[in-house]
Design a protein around this motif. Sequence first.
Motif, PDB file in Angstrom:
ATOM      1  N   GLY A  98       0.782  -1.189   0.137  1.00  0.00           N
ATOM      2  CA  GLY A  98      -0.156   0.008   0.051  1.00  0.00           C
ATOM      3  C   GLY A  98       0.809   1.276   0.014  1.00  0.00           C
ATOM      4  O   GLY A  98       0.396   2.424  -0.472  1.00  0.00           O
ATOM      5  N   ASN A  99       2.059   1.151   0.464  1.00  0.00           N
ATOM      6  CA  ASN A  99       2.943   2.376   0.409  1.00  0.00           C
ATOM      7  C   ASN A  99       4.307   2.291  -0.403  1.00  0.00           C
ATOM      8  O   ASN A  99       5.075   2.982  -0.119  1.00  0.00           O
ATOM      9  N   LYS A 114       1.938  -7.343 -13.369  1.00  0.00           N
ATOM     10  CA  LYS A 114       1.194  -6.664 -13.733  1.00  0.00           C
ATOM     11  C   LYS A 114      -0.302  -7.550 -13.841  1.00  0.00           C
ATOM     12  O   LYS A 114      -1.589  -7.136 -14.261  1.00  0.00           O
ATOM     13  N   LYS A 116      -3.386  -9.634 -11.968  1.00  0.00           N
ATOM     14  CA  LYS A 116      -4.158  -9.355 -10.779  1.00  0.00           C
ATOM     15  C   LYS A 116      -3.856  -9.842  -9.320  1.00  0.00           C
ATOM     16  O   LYS A 116      -2.908 -10.852  -9.567  1.00  0.00           O
ATOM     17  N   ASN A 136      -5.201   1.224   4.486  1.00  0.00           N
ATOM     18  CA  ASN A 136      -4.136   0.579   3.429  1.00  0.00           C
ATOM     19  C   ASN A 136      -5.060  -0.599   2.556  1.00  0.00           C
ATOM     20  O   ASN A 136      -4.889  -0.537   1.341  1.00  0.00           O
ATOM     21  N   LYS A 139      -6.920   1.662   0.231  1.00  0.00           N
ATOM     22  CA  LYS A 139      -6.311   2.232  -0.655  1.00  0.00           C
ATOM     23  C   LYS A 139      -5.966   1.256  -1.898  1.00  0.00           C
ATOM     24  O   LYS A 139      -5.985   1.636  -3.070  1.00  0.00           O
ATOM     25  N   LEU A 140      -5.551   0.085  -1.437  1.00  0.00           N
ATOM     26  CA  LEU A 140      -5.397  -1.167  -2.501  1.00  0.00           C
ATOM     27  C   LEU A 140      -6.510  -1.301  -3.250  1.00  0.00           C
ATOM     28  O   LEU A 140      -6.371  -1.792  -4.563  1.00  0.00           O
ATOM     29  N   GLU A 141      -7.665  -1.426  -2.704  1.00  0.00           N
ATOM     30  CA  GLU A 141      -8.940  -1.804  -3.414  1.00  0.00           C
ATOM     31  C   GLU A 141      -9.337  -0.819  -4.470  1.00  0.00           C
ATOM     32  O   GLU A 141      -9.685  -1.122  -5.652  1.00  0.00           O
ATOM     33  N   SER A 142      -8.986   0.420  -4.056  1.00  0.00           N
ATOM     34  CA  SER A 142      -9.314   1.590  -5.028  1.00  0.00           C
ATOM     35  C   SER A 142      -8.187   1.329  -6.091  1.00  0.00           C
ATOM     36  O   SER A 142      -8.552   1.940  -7.256  1.00  0.00           O
ATOM     37  N   LEU A 143      -7.026   0.756  -6.240  1.00  0.00           N
ATOM     38  CA  LEU A 143      -5.977   0.737  -7.251  1.00  0.00           C
ATOM     39  C   LEU A 143      -6.378  -0.597  -7.866  1.00  0.00           C
ATOM     40  O   LEU A 143      -5.485  -0.844  -8.855  1.00  0.00           O
ATOM     41  N   GLY A 144      -7.358  -1.246  -7.301  1.00  0.00           N
ATOM     42  CA  GLY A 144      -7.754  -2.633  -8.381  1.00  0.00           C
ATOM     43  C   GLY A 144      -7.155  -3.962  -7.645  1.00  0.00           C
ATOM     44  O   GLY A 144      -7.393  -5.020  -8.430  1.00  0.00           O
ATOM     45  N   TYR A 145      -6.643  -3.792  -6.407  1.00  0.00           N
ATOM     46  CA  TYR A 145      -6.252  -5.126  -5.837  1.00  0.00           C
ATOM     47  C   TYR A 145      -7.530  -5.789  -5.269  1.00  0.00           C
ATOM     48  O   TYR A 145      -8.213  -5.048  -4.694  1.00  0.00           O
TER      49      TYR A 145
END
Length: 398
Positions: A98-99, A114, A116, A136, A139-145
């Motif tokens: 996340g960071n 690249k 998923k 965290n 944040k990662l979910e918003s980035l597609g994780y």
Amino acid sequence: MFKDKHIVVGVCGGIAAYKAAGLVSQLRQNGADVHCILTEHAAKLVTPITFGELSGNDVTVDMFANINKWDVEHIALARLADVFVIAPATADIIGKVGNGIADDMLSTTIMATKAKVVFVPSMNTNMYENPIVQANIRKLESLGYIFVEPESGHLACNVTGKGRFPQLNVIMEHIYKALYSKHLLKGKKIVVSAGGTQEDIDPVRYISNRSSGKMGYSIARAAALEDADVTLVSCTHALPEPVGVHMIYVHDARELEKAVNAQYDDCDALVMAAAVSDYRPAVRAENKIKKEQHDHLNIELTENPDILYGLGQKKTHQFLVGFAAETRDVIEYGKAKLAKKNLNLLVANDVAQQGAGFNVSTNIAALIYKDGHIEQYPKMTKDDLGHIIIEKIVEGIN
């Protein structure tokens, strides 16, 4: 299920690391080429030899140990992966990714891929609920994780709460979705019914049919794979609940009618895969009928509501799918049923054929359309047929 797919499993230093061994085994049994990366702390809890035996491949722990080829390994695995699975995912690895921290083999490879990435958090309840960890995750979910929600229950630290390693079938469903979903039904509401209704004679006996519910469950699972908001109205408790599906359990035809009608107005498609008993006892005995009190027993039957006909009569925008299980003249009966009940699509099958009947995992089907077009499908798994039906619904509502 995962034939010809390369899956990298990252194992972190949580006490649930031993459960990741079962996941690796399941993935390999389902056809995946599995490669494991263990953090140094994970390797203190479960030996890399275990994961090597279960995966059939070398296991990586130290980024700089045993360099025997000049293909930088974290880059090679990052490129190889069709999907990354971090199980268990600790607060440490979630925070690192996340960071943007990449200071060991696992975090470095995640940063380089690249593919998923599916995180399977498992940790102490207080750690999981810590605002920093939750921030965290968001944040990662918003980035597609992708995150698999942990279960609640008794934890290794002798407390009860959220943080348990999820069931393997739940993790497998998330991996399957990460690999295969085309997101074709995002924002759409799909209602599916499944199983055979049970019409009570007395508190211990009922009239029913041979439907297992497997076909309906396969359709619901296929719809969830494509990101639909899925409600499954089920007449059986015997099957595992599909992941990501809202469940409504019913018993008899009248309960089923009430449940599907309550979901119908705002749905985009409804698939009536449940086998509804045509008749029910006119009177339900309050107590068990004792055979000693009867030389013979006559049960008067009364007709159940025709649920599918009623849905067809009030259809506005919905794509309505029905089923016809026949033993002869399948196409003729199917065409008549489609017209009478105002369906968009009817799935007809000859249950007298081997592999197309009840209580099996396969089906042989003819898809009959409103315009008279017919598509015949050979014997296949109900899961495969479920995906085909969902593809036809996608075409119909779009």
